[in-house]
Design a protein around this motif. Structure first.
Motif, PDB file in Angstrom:
ATOM      1  N   HIS A 216       1.079   6.950  -6.692  1.00 43.31           N
ATOM      2  CA  HIS A 216      -0.045   7.864  -6.899  1.00 43.31           C
ATOM      3  C   HIS A 216       0.335   9.313  -6.614  1.00 43.31           C
ATOM      4  O   HIS A 216      -0.321  10.234  -7.105  1.00 43.31           O
ATOM      5  CB  HIS A 216      -1.221   7.445  -6.030  1.00 43.31           C
ATOM      6  N   ALA A 217       1.405   9.499  -5.848  1.00 41.47           N
ATOM      7  CA  ALA A 217       1.890  10.847  -5.561  1.00 41.47           C
ATOM      8  C   ALA A 217       2.916  11.315  -6.589  1.00 41.47           C
ATOM      9  O   ALA A 217       3.472  12.407  -6.459  1.00 41.47           O
ATOM     10  CB  ALA A 217       2.493  10.904  -4.160  1.00 41.47           C
TER      11      ALA A 217
ATOM     12  N   GLU B 105       0.832  -1.203   0.000  1.00 41.55           N
ATOM     13  CA  GLU B 105       0.000   0.000   0.000  1.00 41.55           C
ATOM     14  C   GLU B 105       0.872   1.260   0.000  1.00 41.55           C
ATOM     15  O   GLU B 105       0.539   2.258  -0.641  1.00 41.55           O
ATOM     16  CB  GLU B 105      -0.918   0.007   1.218  1.00 41.55           C
ATOM     17  N   ALA B 106       1.998   1.203   0.715  1.00 40.26           N
ATOM     18  CA  ALA B 106       2.899   2.358   0.770  1.00 40.26           C
ATOM     19  C   ALA B 106       3.509   2.649  -0.599  1.00 40.26           C
ATOM     20  O   ALA B 106       3.612   3.814  -1.016  1.00 40.26           O
ATOM     21  CB  ALA B 106       3.995   2.109   1.802  1.00 40.26           C
TER      22      ALA B 106
ATOM     23  N   ASP C 187       5.785   2.639   5.399  1.00 38.88           N
ATOM     24  CA  ASP C 187       4.646   3.556   5.372  1.00 38.88           C
ATOM     25  C   ASP C 187       5.027   4.921   5.950  1.00 38.88           C
ATOM     26  O   ASP C 187       4.646   5.957   5.403  1.00 38.88           O
ATOM     27  CB  ASP C 187       3.475   2.960   6.153  1.00 38.88           C
TER      28      ASP C 187
ATOM     29  N   VAL D 135       5.738  12.131   0.949  1.00 41.21           N
ATOM     30  CA  VAL D 135       4.524  12.726   0.393  1.00 41.21           C
ATOM     31  C   VAL D 135       4.228  14.064   1.058  1.00 41.21           C
ATOM     32  O   VAL D 135       3.776  15.018   0.407  1.00 41.21           O
ATOM     33  CB  VAL D 135       3.339  11.752   0.535  1.00 41.21           C
TER      34      VAL D 135
ATOM     35  N   ARG E 178       0.972   4.216  -2.772  1.00 45.83           N
ATOM     36  CA  ARG E 178       0.791   5.624  -2.393  1.00 45.83           C
ATOM     37  C   ARG E 178       1.886   6.498  -3.000  1.00 45.83           C
ATOM     38  O   ARG E 178       1.619   7.612  -3.470  1.00 45.83           O
ATOM     39  CB  ARG E 178       0.791   5.758  -0.870  1.00 45.83           C
TER      40      ARG E 178
ATOM     41  N   GLY F 289      -0.289  -0.377  -7.325  1.00 47.14           N
ATOM     42  CA  GLY F 289       1.057   0.166  -7.415  1.00 47.14           C
ATOM     43  C   GLY F 289       1.908  -0.576  -8.420  1.00 47.14           C
ATOM     44  O   GLY F 289       1.464  -1.530  -9.060  1.00 47.14           O
TER      45      GLY F 289
ATOM     46  N   THR G  19       2.025  16.602  -4.185  1.00 44.40           N
ATOM     47  CA  THR G  19       1.539  15.537  -5.049  1.00 44.40           C
ATOM     48  C   THR G  19       1.415  16.031  -6.478  1.00 44.40           C
ATOM     49  O   THR G  19       0.924  17.127  -6.732  1.00 44.40           O
ATOM     50  CB  THR G  19       0.163  15.048  -4.562  1.00 44.40           C
TER      51      THR G  19
ATOM     52  N   ALA H  43       5.027   8.467   4.011  1.00 39.25           N
ATOM     53  CA  ALA H  43       4.303   9.616   4.555  1.00 39.25           C
ATOM     54  C   ALA H  43       5.212  10.841   4.635  1.00 39.25           C
ATOM     55  O   ALA H  43       4.790  11.969   4.332  1.00 39.25           O
ATOM     56  CB  ALA H  43       3.741   9.279   5.932  1.00 39.25           C
TER      57      ALA H  43
END
Length: 207
Positions: free
Chosen positions: A45-46, A38-39, A178, A185, A42, A85, A190, A182
């Motif tokens: 997506h950024a 998931e990280a 993660d 990001v 992310r 991802g 973004t 964070a």
């Protein structure tokens, strides 16, 4: 570096998947760390591209073969795709420490090859791993080093991790992948819709 080509280089074992003392020779042995896929999604997506740089000395000793390693990486990419991802490329050092190559971390060779392949400056590349040698390779190549307190660093207390990181100038410490994502990001705006298409992936031995 082009803002649409922000590049993160991750270690594999202990960062994306659980570290095993034995080589991961079969896809069934590959187990993602909680939240790692998931990280990475992310990050994508950024607007970040993600590349893996990994020492795989089992290739040099004969405990691994490329077909098996490719199968492991195929599973990793399939699982990652299910989370939205991708990993753009996988760069591998197949050598043992005794080989004296320039690509086995803590040597900077893999990172230099990544910079050349993607046309970026090493000073703009962000590198994250779970060992001192990841930080040392990043520093030697002129990249930005980050220590992830997972895998081989999971047993370290926050103070011990910080002490390890101080051995390499400019290093930052993060609880897990993660937390590292964070941090990036939050630090960087973004780029919605500018992540660009994946360049695919491949197991690329750095001979």
């Amino acid at each position: 570096m082009d803002r649409a080509m922000r590049l993160v280089v991750l270690g594999r074992d202990g960062v994306i998947n659980r570290f095993r003392e034995e080589h991961i020779a079969d896809p069934a042995e590959w187990e993602p760390l909680p939240g790692a896929l998931e990280a990475i999604a992310r990050l994508n997506h950024a607007g970040w591209h993600v590349v893996v740089a990994t020492n795989q000395p089992g290739l040099g000793t004969g405990l691994l073969d490329m077909a098996g390693l490719n199968a492991v990486h195929r599973r990793m990419n399939e699982e990652l795709a299910r989370h939205g991802g991708r990993i753009d490329a996988i760069f591998i050092c197949p050598h043992t420490a005794a080989d004296g190559c320039d690509c086995r971390k803590p040597a900077p060779g893999l990172l230099l090859k990544i910079a050349e392949r993607f046309g970026v400056d090493c000073s703009e590349m962000v590198v994250a791993g779970d060992t001192l040698r990841d930080l040392q390779a990043a520093h030697a190549a002129g990249c930005e080093p980050h220590l992830i307190r997972s895998g081989r660093s999971a047993h370290l207390t926050p103070a011990e991790a910080e002490a390890l990181a101080t051995q390499v100038p400019g290093s930052r410490v993060h609880t897990d992948l993660d937390a590292f994502v964070a941090y990036l990001v939050q630090r960087e705006p973004t780029l919605a819709g500018q992540a660009g298409p994946s360049s695919g992936y491949g197991a690329l031995p750095a001979a």
